[in-house]
Design a protein around this motif. Sequence first.
Motif, PDB file in Angstrom:
ATOM      1  N   ALA A   1       0.852  -1.194   0.000  1.00 15.13           N
ATOM      2  CA  ALA A   1       0.000   0.000   0.000  1.00 15.13           C
ATOM      3  C   ALA A   1       0.886   1.241   0.000  1.00 15.13           C
ATOM      4  N   GLN A   2       0.391   2.278  -0.682  1.00 11.74           N
ATOM      5  CA  GLN A   2       1.159   3.523  -0.738  1.00 11.74           C
ATOM      6  C   GLN A   2       0.849   4.322   0.515  1.00 11.74           C
ATOM      7  N   ARG A   3       1.900   4.758   1.183  1.00 15.71           N
ATOM      8  CA  ARG A   3       1.675   5.435   2.455  1.00 15.71           C
ATOM      9  C   ARG A   3       2.791   6.413   2.734  1.00 15.71           C
ATOM     10  N   VAL A   4       2.431   7.500   3.392  1.00 13.09           N
ATOM     11  CA  VAL A   4       3.424   8.474   3.851  1.00 13.09           C
ATOM     12  C   VAL A   4       3.233   8.608   5.357  1.00 13.09           C
ATOM     13  N   THR A   5       4.317   8.404   6.091  1.00 14.82           N
ATOM     14  CA  THR A   5       4.218   8.447   7.549  1.00 14.82           C
ATOM     15  C   THR A   5       5.097   9.556   8.101  1.00 14.82           C
ATOM     16  N   TYR A  25       8.124   6.538   3.711  1.00 17.42           N
ATOM     17  CA  TYR A  25       7.120   6.252   2.692  1.00 17.42           C
ATOM     18  C   TYR A  25       7.103   4.778   2.358  1.00 17.42           C
ATOM     19  N   SER A  26       5.992   4.381   1.766  1.00 18.30           N
ATOM     20  CA  SER A  26       5.834   3.022   1.277  1.00 18.30           C
ATOM     21  C   SER A  26       5.306   3.135  -0.145  1.00 18.30           C
ATOM     22  N   TYR A  27       6.111   2.677  -1.107  1.00 23.78           N
ATOM     23  CA  TYR A  27       5.725   2.835  -2.523  1.00 23.78           C
ATOM     24  C   TYR A  27       6.480   1.828  -3.340  1.00 23.78           C
ATOM     25  N   VAL A  91       1.567   9.357  -5.809  1.00 19.41           N
ATOM     26  CA  VAL A  91       1.203   7.936  -5.857  1.00 19.41           C
ATOM     27  C   VAL A  91       0.674   7.520  -7.211  1.00 19.41           C
ATOM     28  N   GLN A  97      -0.189  12.188  -2.235  1.00 16.07           N
ATOM     29  CA  GLN A  97      -0.697  11.714  -0.952  1.00 16.07           C
ATOM     30  C   GLN A  97       0.136  12.367   0.130  1.00 16.07           C
ATOM     31  N   GLY A  99       1.341  13.159   4.110  1.00 17.47           N
ATOM     32  CA  GLY A  99       1.436  12.625   5.454  1.00 17.47           C
ATOM     33  C   GLY A  99       0.530  13.432   6.376  1.00 17.47           C
TER      34      GLY A  99
ATOM     35  N   LYS B  44      -6.584  15.526   2.378  1.00 14.29           N
ATOM     36  CA  LYS B  44      -6.985  14.398   1.539  1.00 14.29           C
ATOM     37  C   LYS B  44      -7.498  14.900   0.199  1.00 14.29           C
TER      38      LYS B  44
END
Lengths: 108, 113
Positions: A1-5, A25-27, A91, A97, A99, B44
């Motif tokens: 999953a695409q994610r920014v933390t 990030y997760s990409y 993304v 996207q 954080g 968002k």
Amino acid sequence: AQRVTQPEKLLSVFKGAPVELKCNYSYSGSPELFWYVQYSRQRLQLLLRHISRESIKGFTADLNKGETSFHLKKPFAQEEDSAMYYCALRVSWGKLQFGAGTQVVVTP
Amino acid sequence: DTAVSQTPKYLVTQMGNDKSIKCEQNLGHDTMYWYKQDSKKFLKIMFSYNNKELIINETVPNRFSPKSPDKAHLNLHINSLELGDSAVYFCASSPSDTNYGYTFGSGTRLTVV
């Protein structure tokens, strides 16, 4: 999953101290990352793009693909740096996207 | 010379009303967006238009309807406003090469009472 933390909701530093805002990030593809800044009740402004490798207002950010990070750093914080900072990841075409943001408070 | 301008800046309205927020950009960008910033400051994406065509439509209630009469304008119409719609709505634009990032408007603070 695409994610920014952005793990820190609030970062309080003294004027003149170094400041580092974390972003992970997760990409699955090649990431395109940005930092945006929002001063109190103002519009978001682009601060940095990872592809340009520039320094704006003394801030720098380095993409570390091994650690999937894009931390924002400044060696000496100023009071005018107090703001909300957002890390953002592209993304898909045209979709950034963000954080959750880190509120930075610089105290004299 | 405001690059991305939104009107109104503040909007206070009662539940059940219909309202519109307007956005205009003079940067010659091809793509425009609407973002919602909630009370926790979380941003968002809601919609994205490229050359007047809808590109991104996130899971937004269909009470929200964007309209792009031309590539310099992207308006947001909201029907039957609810308390949960209270937020700051940001318009943004970017060139087709989104590596340049977005330019944001100053936001519209919507309060539904």
